[in-house]
Write a protein that holds these residues in place. Structure first.
Motif, PDB file in Angstrom:
ATOM      1  N   TRP A   1      47.301  62.710  38.153  1.00 56.72           N
ATOM      2  CA  TRP A   1      47.045  64.039  37.896  1.00 56.72           C
ATOM      3  C   TRP A   1      48.659  64.510  36.954  1.00 56.72           C
ATOM      4  O   TRP A   1      48.896  64.289  35.715  1.00 56.72           O
ATOM      5  CB  TRP A   1      46.923  65.301  38.653  1.00 56.72           C
ATOM      6  CG  TRP A   1      46.757  66.179  38.055  1.00 56.72           C
ATOM      7  CD1 TRP A   1      46.005  67.532  36.746  1.00 56.72           C
ATOM      8  CD2 TRP A   1      48.162  67.554  38.254  1.00 56.72           C
ATOM      9  NE1 TRP A   1      46.393  68.083  37.061  1.00 56.72           N
ATOM     10  CE2 TRP A   1      47.640  68.371  36.997  1.00 56.72           C
ATOM     11  CE3 TRP A   1      49.809  67.685  38.171  1.00 56.72           C
ATOM     12  CZ2 TRP A   1      47.899  69.382  36.673  1.00 56.72           C
ATOM     13  CZ3 TRP A   1      50.173  68.333  38.151  1.00 56.72           C
ATOM     14  CH2 TRP A   1      49.730  69.595  36.628  1.00 56.72           C
ATOM     15  N   ALA A   2      49.465  63.971  37.855  1.00 53.64           N
ATOM     16  CA  ALA A   2      51.635  63.902  37.116  1.00 53.64           C
ATOM     17  C   ALA A   2      51.049  63.209  36.470  1.00 53.64           C
ATOM     18  O   ALA A   2      52.565  63.090  35.368  1.00 53.64           O
ATOM     19  CB  ALA A   2      52.363  64.069  38.434  1.00 53.64           C
ATOM     20  N   ARG A   3      50.644  61.881  36.824  1.00 54.78           N
ATOM     21  CA  ARG A   3      51.878  60.940  35.399  1.00 54.78           C
ATOM     22  C   ARG A   3      50.892  61.007  34.030  1.00 54.78           C
ATOM     23  O   ARG A   3      51.610  60.943  33.078  1.00 54.78           O
ATOM     24  CB  ARG A   3      50.786  59.406  36.198  1.00 54.78           C
ATOM     25  CG  ARG A   3      51.280  58.185  35.228  1.00 54.78           C
ATOM     26  CD  ARG A   3      53.072  58.009  35.184  1.00 54.78           C
ATOM     27  NE  ARG A   3      53.375  57.947  36.627  1.00 54.78           N
ATOM     28  CZ  ARG A   3      54.562  58.027  36.796  1.00 54.78           C
ATOM     29  NH1 ARG A   3      55.479  57.771  35.496  1.00 54.78           N
ATOM     30  NH2 ARG A   3      55.216  58.015  38.205  1.00 54.78           N
ATOM     31  N   ARG A   4      49.577  61.637  33.828  1.00 55.46           N
ATOM     32  CA  ARG A   4      49.431  61.429  32.250  1.00 55.46           C
ATOM     33  C   ARG A   4      50.346  62.249  31.273  1.00 55.46           C
ATOM     34  O   ARG A   4      50.654  62.521  30.248  1.00 55.46           O
ATOM     35  CB  ARG A   4      48.350  62.518  32.629  1.00 55.46           C
ATOM     36  CG  ARG A   4      47.579  64.022  33.490  1.00 55.46           C
ATOM     37  CD  ARG A   4      46.721  64.295  33.091  1.00 55.46           C
ATOM     38  NE  ARG A   4      45.966  66.060  33.691  1.00 55.46           N
ATOM     39  CZ  ARG A   4      45.950  67.132  33.043  1.00 55.46           C
ATOM     40  NH1 ARG A   4      45.987  66.818  31.905  1.00 55.46           N
ATOM     41  NH2 ARG A   4      45.210  67.693  34.104  1.00 55.46           N
ATOM     42  N   PHE A   5      51.244  63.926  32.572  1.00 54.63           N
ATOM     43  CA  PHE A   5      51.632  64.554  31.560  1.00 54.63           C
ATOM     44  C   PHE A   5      53.547  63.546  31.089  1.00 54.63           C
ATOM     45  O   PHE A   5      54.119  63.495  30.442  1.00 54.63           O
ATOM     46  CB  PHE A   5      52.864  65.951  32.403  1.00 54.63           C
ATOM     47  CG  PHE A   5      51.666  66.808  32.596  1.00 54.63           C
ATOM     48  CD1 PHE A   5      50.916  67.738  31.580  1.00 54.63           C
ATOM     49  CD2 PHE A   5      50.480  66.100  34.089  1.00 54.63           C
ATOM     50  CE1 PHE A   5      49.642  68.456  32.091  1.00 54.63           C
ATOM     51  CE2 PHE A   5      49.572  67.631  34.046  1.00 54.63           C
ATOM     52  CZ  PHE A   5      48.886  67.828  33.316  1.00 54.63           C
ATOM     53  N   VAL A   6      53.872  62.643  32.015  1.00 54.77           N
ATOM     54  CA  VAL A   6      54.991  61.430  31.435  1.00 54.77           C
ATOM     55  C   VAL A   6      54.315  61.084  30.640  1.00 54.77           C
ATOM     56  O   VAL A   6      54.878  61.054  29.311  1.00 54.77           O
ATOM     57  CB  VAL A   6      55.124  60.781  32.767  1.00 54.77           C
ATOM     58  CG1 VAL A   6      56.048  59.617  32.391  1.00 54.77           C
ATOM     59  CG2 VAL A   6      55.746  61.337  33.880  1.00 54.77           C
TER      60      VAL A   6
END
Length: 305
Positions: free
Chosen positions: A144-149
């Protein structure tokens, strides 16, 4: 699809004088005796909040001693000698608030692009706040967090965190449940619902999955106005959000419930490594288990320009 970035709102640097009254009442069917109670309701003086006056009223009368906990928070311990069929705690304070506008958050040059490394001298002190605290064996929070990176191709650190904060407010539904405690971040992700405490913890674990230091903040929400065109959520009670440590800016406030960053509308009382360490009022009573009737909490905030 690239996550939608939160709107940037022009914020005033005007000093606000805030009056906060936090009233908690426990009601019992018959008189009971009270064990020691621990109170976290008084904020600390800082460069963004200056206490002008404080007051603490407790009934039945109690002997109160003050201490600073492991995080430097101001804590009162109340000890009782009288029984009663209710316990009333009223904490109030008046303070000048100097909220940090989102656009005033300034990072060190090396930290403006993700990934970056913390200074070796700071790492031992913030180490536990970088560690993941909850299992994520299938790496669902990581994904979930990596998609923003991935979506932020220039690696802008603040843009990534602002997008994460905004996405929680947009994708999850606020559920003002009265049950005690904070739910596991994977439950929040799976159900898509939670309280402000749940959203704060989820953001903390998402930030930690990226190697960023994050901690829990308990306090109050000044809900007299709006943020842009959006009504803020969580007023009239205690509120919770997250802080993320960013070199050059220090611990920066992020409120995923209301998609806020900086400090506007947020009145910080205590910071902890985990939500379980930030309980406004806790204690015990001696009496039959079924004698407890109800708990009522009211927070009233007024602001003068």
């Amino acid at each position: 699809m690239q996550p939608e970035a939160p709107p940037r709102v022009a914020l005033s640097r005007m000093t606000m004088v805030l009056n906060v009254v936090h009233r908690t009442r426990y009601t019992y069917a018959q008189p009971v005796s009270f064990g020691p109670h621990r109170l976290m309701m008084r904020p600390r003086d800082s460069h963004d909040l200056r206490l002008l006056a404080t007051s603490l009223t407790i009934s039945p009368p109690a002997t109160v001693r003050w201490l600073h906990d492991a995080f430097g928070n101001s804590v009162a311990v109340a000890e009782f000698s009288q029984a009663g069929d209710e316990l009333l705690v009223v904490s109030s304070f008046r303070a000048e608030h100097y909220p940090l506008p989102e656009e005033a958050v300034t990072l060190e040059e090396y930290a403006r692009r993700y990934p970056f490394s913390y200074d070796a001298l700071e790492t031992p002190d913030i180490g536990r706040t970088i560690e993941r605290h909850y299992p994520d064996r299938e790496h669902r929070i990581d994904a979930w967090a990596r998609r923003f990176v991935v979506a932020q191709r220039d690696g802008d650190t603040m843009a990534i965190l602002l997008a994460m904060t905004a996405a929680i407010g947009a994708e999850f539904s606020y559920d003002g449940r009265e049950a005690m405690g904070t739910q596991d971040p994977l439950v929040t992700l799976g159900s898509g619902t939670g309280t402000c405490r749940d959203f704060a913890l989820f953001l903390m674990e998402a930030a930690r999955s990226l190697g960023l230091a994050a901690r829990f903040v308990f306090g109050y929400l000044d809900d007299e106005g709006q943020v842009g065109e959006q009504h803020i959520v969580g007023g009239g009670a205690t509120h919770a959000w997250a802080q993320i440590y960013l070199p050059g800016a220090g611990w920066v406030e992020f409120d995923p419930t209301n998609r806020l960053a900086g400090g506007r509308n947020l009145i910080r009382v205590a910071v902890t490594r985990d939500p379980s360490q930030a309980i406004p009022l806790s204690g015990t009573f001696i009496g039959p288990a079924n004698v407890f009737l109800r708990m009522d909490v009211e927070v009233k905030i007024t602001a003068d320009s």
